[in-house]
Motif scaffolding. Structure first.
Motif, PDB file in Angstrom:
ATOM      1  N   PRO A 124       0.820  -1.221   0.000  1.00  0.00           N
ATOM      2  CA  PRO A 124       0.000   0.000   0.000  1.00  0.00           C
ATOM      3  C   PRO A 124       0.849   1.265   0.000  1.00  0.00           C
ATOM      4  O   PRO A 124       1.086   1.889   1.028  1.00  0.00           O
ATOM      5  CB  PRO A 124      -0.812  -0.135   1.293  1.00  0.00           C
ATOM      6  CG  PRO A 124       0.043  -0.973   2.196  1.00  0.00           C
ATOM      7  CD  PRO A 124       0.785  -1.920   1.305  1.00  0.00           C
TER       8      PRO A 124
ATOM      9  N   TYR B  54      -2.744   6.239  -1.873  1.00  0.00           N
ATOM     10  CA  TYR B  54      -4.206   6.129  -1.828  1.00  0.00           C
ATOM     11  C   TYR B  54      -4.840   7.356  -2.466  1.00  0.00           C
ATOM     12  O   TYR B  54      -4.380   8.493  -2.274  1.00  0.00           O
ATOM     13  CB  TYR B  54      -4.693   6.038  -0.381  1.00  0.00           C
ATOM     14  CG  TYR B  54      -6.176   6.302  -0.245  1.00  0.00           C
ATOM     15  CD1 TYR B  54      -7.103   5.281  -0.354  1.00  0.00           C
ATOM     16  CD2 TYR B  54      -6.650   7.605  -0.047  1.00  0.00           C
ATOM     17  CE1 TYR B  54      -8.474   5.526  -0.258  1.00  0.00           C
ATOM     18  CE2 TYR B  54      -8.013   7.868   0.053  1.00  0.00           C
ATOM     19  CZ  TYR B  54      -8.907   6.822  -0.057  1.00  0.00           C
ATOM     20  OH  TYR B  54     -10.257   7.078   0.026  1.00  0.00           O
TER      21      TYR B  54
ATOM     22  N   ILE C 211      -6.226   1.819  -3.239  1.00  0.00           N
ATOM     23  CA  ILE C 211      -4.862   1.709  -2.720  1.00  0.00           C
ATOM     24  C   ILE C 211      -4.003   1.105  -3.818  1.00  0.00           C
ATOM     25  O   ILE C 211      -4.341   0.059  -4.374  1.00  0.00           O
ATOM     26  CB  ILE C 211      -4.814   0.849  -1.450  1.00  0.00           C
ATOM     27  CG1 ILE C 211      -5.588   1.528  -0.328  1.00  0.00           C
ATOM     28  CG2 ILE C 211      -3.366   0.606  -1.017  1.00  0.00           C
ATOM     29  CD1 ILE C 211      -5.726   0.687   0.906  1.00  0.00           C
TER      30      ILE C 211
END
Length: 407
Positions: free
Chosen positions: A217, A220, A225
């Protein structure tokens, strides 16, 4: 002063007391989770995470910057000559910095050290002990500011730290966390090849993916993500749903060396206006919703660690002793300035700040023209990317943190 104690929050204390009272009855995990409502990503006058925000734009439009040669408002030097300050974030009152083994807090107005910590101890409701025989955090990512918390990822742990004294609120054992991403009331990390969503307040898991559909990740935006899909080298780019962890799309575009043992040496995306800018040579522009390629820009190299920043008009990055600006819509080169730049730039309206070998330079973001250049040390080398907050630019060189203002 070094702090190593644990505070007990009301939520955690209640969990322990209830558990002791009701014996074998197990409360649902959702009982401990704070609601996943969105909270502000950053307050005015702050730089709360790597490249400023969850989209990793490196752009702080609300900040007042410096356009003429600044003065050193203060400098603060840590005592341990074996440590190097390497990652900075700040609130409106405090600057937080990490070295390999220690987390520091400095007063933003004066540079006086508020606290430091290098060990978190243990709690009965954490998933494992933080205590290490070598008394070392071994910081690998972060710090990241949250809601009255600071998140730090070490080699095998993620910890939520109290802002007032550096004591840990909760912690989780991981099997290699290379990124920490805070969005609203949720912290996203990778646990090996698995993406994990963690409740910000309690430290409990919201969801996790299987290794086959997880992503690292890195960034975002708008519910997605984005990051590399797994630790293969090269690796395809993928996106998952931020609320559920469901894989949304995978693109055959491959990013070279997506997961380095040194997090700051990895290619990293930024996301602006529905477009992902990402690559290790070339630089790609990908549509956020489905991963389709909008354009690619040859940088004359492959397998390099690009860490772009963007204001939506252009995409800026450092490569091979140069700073470059590429048009965000077309991918065409706007300008290139040959400069011994070493770190990821920071951006406000009209000005790009770049760490040099022994100082910092400011460039006009539209033209690349140099606005000023400052040498801060003849011997120490820049060791952090610059950050901007409240009209002050902060930068670390070796063991020393500098605050630059126009006053």
């Amino acid at each position: 002063m070094t702090r190593n104690k644990f505070p007990v929050t009301r939520r955690q204390a209640l969990a322990v007391c209830v558990g002791a009272t009701i014996g074998s009855f197990t409360l649902p995990r959702e009982w401990f989770l704070s609601s996943p409502e969105r909270i502000p990503q950053s307050a005015t006058g702050s730089w709360p995470m790597e490249r400023h925000d969850p989209a990793r734009t490196g752009y702080a439009p609300e900040s007042n910057g410096l356009t003429r040669k600044p003065n050193v408002s203060w400098q603060a030097t840590i005592a341990d000559k074996d440590e190097i300050l390497s990652r900075l974030v700040c609130s409106d009152k405090t600057v937080y910095a990490t070295s390999n083994d220690t987390l520091y807090a400095f007063t933003a107005a004066t540079g006086s050290q508020r606290w430091q910590t290098s060990q978190f101890g243990t709690l009965p409701w954490t998933e494992s002990s933080f205590r290490r025989t070598e008394n070392s955090l071994q910081v690998r990512n972060g710090p990241t500011l949250g809601n009255k918390q600071l998140f730090v990822g070490s080699r095998n742990h993620l910890a939520a730290v109290d802002l007032t004294d550096g004591s840990a609120q909760w912690g989780r054992r991981t099997s290699g966390t290379s990124t920490v991403l805070r969005v609203g009331n949720t912290v996203y990390i990778n646990n090996g090849d698995t993406a994990v969503a963690i409740d910000l307040q309690s430290g409990l898991e919201r969801w996790k993916t299987s290794p086959t559909v997880g992503v690292y990740p890195y960034a975002y935006a708008d519910g997605f993500i984005v990051g590399p899909a797994g630790d293969s080298d090269p690796s395809p780019v993928a996106a998952i749903n931020a609320l559920t962890g469901k894989r949304e799309w995978t693109t055959p575009i491959k990013i070279k060396n997506p997961v380095s043992s040194i997090p700051t040496h990895r290619p990293n995306p930024c996301i602006v206006n529905g477009t992902i800018y990402y690559g290790s040579g070339p630089l790609y522009a990908l549509t956020l919703t489905d991963g389709t390629v909008r354009w690619s820009h040859s940088i004359g190299a492959t397998g390099v660690s690009l860490t772009p920043v963007s204001d939506g008009s252009a995409v800026y990055f450092v490569l091979d002793d140069s700073v470059r600006a590429v048009d965000a819509e077309s991918g065409k080169l706007r300008w290139r300035v040959d400069l011994p730049a070493l770190e990821t730039p920071a951006l406000i309206d009209g000005t790009l700040y770049v760490g040099l070998e022994h100082g910092i330079a400011a460039l006009d973001s539209a033209t690349g023209d140099e606005q000023f250049r400052v040498t801060l040390s003849e011997t120490e080398t820049v060791s952090s990317s610059p950050i901007i907050a409240g009209g002050t630019v902060y930068l670390a060189l070796g063991q020393t943190l500098y605050a630059l203002t126009d006053k």
